[in-house]
Motif scaffolding. Structure first.
Motif, short mmCIF file in Angstrom:
data_model
loop_
_atom_site.label_atom_id
_atom_site.label_comp_id
_atom_site.label_asym_id
_atom_site.label_seq_id
_atom_site.Cartn_x
_atom_site.Cartn_y
_atom_site.Cartn_z
N PHE A 38 10.87 -33.80 71.96
CA PHE A 38 10.71 -35.04 71.28
C PHE A 38 12.15 -35.87 71.58
N TYR A 39 12.16 -37.23 71.50
CA TYR A 39 13.13 -38.10 71.87
C TYR A 39 13.35 -38.88 70.47
N ARG A 40 14.46 -38.47 69.88
CA ARG A 40 14.84 -39.03 68.61
C ARG A 40 16.02 -39.85 68.50
N ALA A 41 15.55 -40.95 67.44
CA ALA A 41 16.88 -41.88 67.21
C ALA A 41 16.96 -42.53 65.88
N TYR A 42 18.02 -42.72 65.39
CA TYR A 42 18.20 -43.57 64.21
C TYR A 42 18.83 -44.70 64.34
N ASP A 43 18.66 -45.51 63.09
CA ASP A 43 19.34 -46.84 63.06
C ASP A 43 19.29 -47.42 61.71
N ILE B 215 12.11 -45.06 72.12
CA ILE B 215 11.38 -45.57 73.31
C ILE B 215 12.00 -45.34 74.53
N GLY B 216 13.38 -46.03 74.31
CA GLY B 216 14.15 -45.95 75.54
C GLY B 216 14.71 -44.69 75.85
N LEU B 217 15.22 -43.97 74.85
CA LEU B 217 15.48 -42.66 75.31
C LEU B 217 14.38 -41.78 76.04
N ALA B 218 13.00 -41.87 75.72
CA ALA B 218 11.99 -41.25 76.12
C ALA B 218 11.85 -41.70 77.87
N LEU B 219 11.86 -43.00 77.63
CA LEU B 219 11.86 -43.57 79.23
C LEU B 219 12.97 -43.44 80.19
N LEU B 220 14.06 -43.16 79.46
CA LEU B 220 15.16 -42.47 80.30
C LEU B 220 15.32 -41.33 80.61
N ASN B 221 14.26 -40.35 79.96
CA ASN B 221 14.26 -39.10 80.41
C ASN B 221 12.76 -38.95 81.09
N PHE B 222 12.06 -39.85 81.44
CA PHE B 222 10.86 -40.06 82.20
C PHE B 222 9.72 -39.03 81.65
N ALA B 223 9.72 -39.55 80.01
CA ALA B 223 8.73 -38.66 79.46
C ALA B 223 7.31 -39.47 79.61
N ASP B 224 6.22 -38.83 79.69
CA ASP B 224 4.83 -39.37 79.88
C ASP B 224 4.52 -40.09 78.39
N LEU B 225 4.66 -41.34 78.37
CA LEU B 225 4.33 -42.05 77.12
C LEU B 225 2.86 -42.09 76.72
N GLY B 226 1.93 -41.97 77.84
CA GLY B 226 0.72 -42.09 77.86
C GLY B 226 0.08 -40.77 77.07
N LYS C 39 4.90 -52.89 69.61
CA LYS C 39 5.77 -52.09 70.49
C LYS C 39 5.24 -50.89 71.04
N CYS C 40 4.37 -50.19 70.24
CA CYS C 40 3.76 -48.91 71.08
C CYS C 40 2.54 -49.50 72.14
N ALA C 41 1.88 -50.29 71.69
CA ALA C 41 1.00 -50.82 72.76
C ALA C 41 1.74 -51.34 74.05
N ASN C 42 2.75 -52.09 74.01
CA ASN C 42 3.52 -52.44 75.35
C ASN C 42 3.99 -51.66 75.94
N ALA C 43 4.50 -50.29 75.23
CA ALA C 43 4.92 -49.18 75.77
C ALA C 43 3.78 -48.12 76.31
N GLY C 44 2.82 -48.56 76.19
CA GLY C 44 1.44 -47.91 76.43
C GLY C 44 1.56 -46.26 75.83
N ILE C 45 2.04 -46.31 74.50
CA ILE C 45 1.98 -45.21 73.60
C ILE C 45 0.53 -45.18 72.92
N PRO C 46 -0.28 -44.25 73.00
CA PRO C 46 -1.60 -44.42 72.42
C PRO C 46 -1.71 -44.24 70.77
N LEU C 47 -0.59 -43.62 70.05
CA LEU C 47 -0.73 -43.43 69.00
C LEU C 47 0.75 -43.40 67.94
N VAL C 48 0.72 -44.22 66.94
CA VAL C 48 1.95 -44.09 65.82
C VAL C 48 1.51 -43.61 64.73
#
Length: 212
Positions: free
Chosen positions: A124-129, A140-151, A168-177
């Motif tokens: 998992f690729y976790r962040a807080y703000d 999402i940025g952390l996952a992309l920078l670690n080449f995670a399979d978002l699909g 945001k999920c749809a644009n990133a190609g993540i199928p579930l929130v």
């Protein structure tokens, strides 16, 4: 005058930072950590670029300068395939157990942060703000920078699921929130229109084909 009225917690950090994308300035109030991840997630989840390969990012203190090579704003009508690859489905109990990922020390110390994570298999690729949209962008940025399979991943968050978060999920190609908080009516409508799946454990609602 600042005074304590009970047991004092630490104060969550918030600063204004600037993200410049192809010369256009975006001001964000956020927690000033993981700014590269924030910018990458903001660009991809915002539909400005489709992939990490299109983006160059330079963090300059509290300013992030990014270049998007495609320089094309995608239409919100055109999303990647929003169903998991290989027909995979996520079990409700599996998703419920994943909520523990949202429990972080920074939140316990401040009660001031939103938490988000992209869960991909056993990683998992976790962040807080201080802002839930920022927390989602960072994860999402952390996952992309670690080449995670978002699909084949899902987005987990502590805040409510709004249409903006679903987008945001749809644009990133993540199928579930998935959220431990509520889902809004606009997000449900968006899921039904696009094929995105969602689970809200506060509202006790699941929508979409990615859940069994």
């Amino acid at each position: 005058m600042l005074r304590e009225i009970g047991k004092k917690l630490e104060i969550a950090l918030e600063k204004e930072i600037e993200i410049i994308v192809n010369g256009r300035s975006y001001k964000r109030f956020c927690t000033p950590v993981m700014l590269k991840e924030l910018a990458v997630g903001f660009i991809v989840a915002g539909g400005i670029a489709r992939s990490l390969e299109e983006i160059k990012v330079d963090v300059q203190g509290e300013k992030v300068v990014a270049e998007v090579l495609s320089s094309k704003q995608f239409s919100n009508e055109r999303f990647p395939n929003l169903r998991p690859k290989n027909g995979r489905k996520f079990r409700i109990e599996e998703l419920r157990k994943s909520l523990v990922i949202l429990e972080i020390e920074e939140y316990r110390k401040t009660r001031g942060y939103h938490v988000s994570a992209v869960v991909s298999g056993d990683k998992f690729y976790r962040a807080y703000d201080v802002g839930r949209h920022n927390a989602v962008d960072k994860a999402i940025g952390l996952a992309l920078l670690n080449f995670a399979d978002l699909g084949n991943s899902f987005l987990l968050l502590s805040g409510r699921i709004s249409k903006e978060i679903a987008l945001k999920c749809a644009n990133a190609g993540i199928p579930l929130v998935v959220s431990k908080a509520a889902i809004l009516s606009s997000a449900i409508e968006f899921c039904l229109e696009t094929g995105l799946s969602a689970v809200s454990f506060a509202t006790n609602i699941a929508v979409g084909d990615a859940i069994e």
